[in-house]
Design a protein around this motif. Sequence first.
Motif, short mmCIF file in Angstrom:
data_model
loop_
_atom_site.label_atom_id
_atom_site.label_comp_id
_atom_site.label_asym_id
_atom_site.label_seq_id
_atom_site.Cartn_x
_atom_site.Cartn_y
_atom_site.Cartn_z
N ARG A 1 0.49 -1.21 0.33
CA ARG A 1 0.31 0.35 -0.42
C ARG A 1 0.73 1.42 -0.40
N ILE A 2 0.42 2.34 -0.58
CA ILE A 2 1.15 4.17 0.42
C ILE A 2 -0.01 4.32 -0.06
N LEU A 3 1.03 5.04 0.22
CA LEU A 3 0.66 6.63 2.10
C LEU A 3 0.80 7.50 1.43
N GLN A 4 -0.10 8.33 1.27
CA GLN A 4 0.92 9.59 0.56
C GLN A 4 0.23 11.09 2.65
N VAL A 5 0.68 11.54 2.73
CA VAL A 5 0.99 12.27 3.58
C VAL A 5 1.00 14.19 3.46
N ASN A 6 0.40 14.86 3.88
CA ASN A 6 0.92 16.13 3.57
C ASN A 6 0.49 16.54 4.26
N PHE A 7 0.97 18.17 4.74
CA PHE A 7 1.00 19.18 5.87
C PHE A 7 1.42 20.56 5.83
N LYS A 8 1.01 21.56 6.78
CA LYS A 8 1.61 22.55 7.15
C LYS A 8 2.22 22.59 8.42
N PHE A 9 3.61 23.08 8.83
CA PHE A 9 4.07 23.49 9.38
C PHE A 9 3.14 24.53 10.13
N PRO A 10 2.78 24.27 11.69
CA PRO A 10 2.39 25.81 11.90
C PRO A 10 2.93 26.78 12.52
N GLU A 11 2.57 28.31 11.78
CA GLU A 11 3.44 29.38 11.68
C GLU A 11 4.96 29.95 12.62
N SER A 12 4.09 29.21 13.89
CA SER A 12 4.02 29.30 15.36
C SER A 12 5.52 28.93 15.30
N MET A 13 6.14 27.45 15.02
CA MET A 13 7.11 26.45 14.65
C MET A 13 8.10 26.56 14.31
#
Length: 111
Positions: free
Chosen positions: A4-16
């Motif tokens: 199985r393939i997993l694709q994960v995308n996200f943005k870090f919190p601006e404060s990090m």
Amino acid sequence: MAKRILQVNFKFPESMDLNSPKGQEIKEEGLQHTADFPGLEWKIWIRNEERGEFGGIYLFEDEESLQNYLDGETMGQVRTMRDVSVKSFAIMEEPTRITDGPVELHPAQMA
């Protein structure tokens, strides 16, 4: 068992701040935990600097391994980020074989 393939995308919190000592600690812990995760064959780390987006493409040996990762500590932390997208995919075997995809399919899958 089908890989199985997993694709994960996200943005870090601006404060990090990823370059701070805490940011470095988070990266190192995530790297090691991911590298050692049972059933994970590989991960490609991805980044789009213009959009401030990060993520990964993962190959798991089976659905159970993928689900264990989704239910685990690392994904729990990822889900606290902004604009999180998590998608699971089956592998299209014949087209992947023809285009030399970096996936070694189980012999039972090749029939």
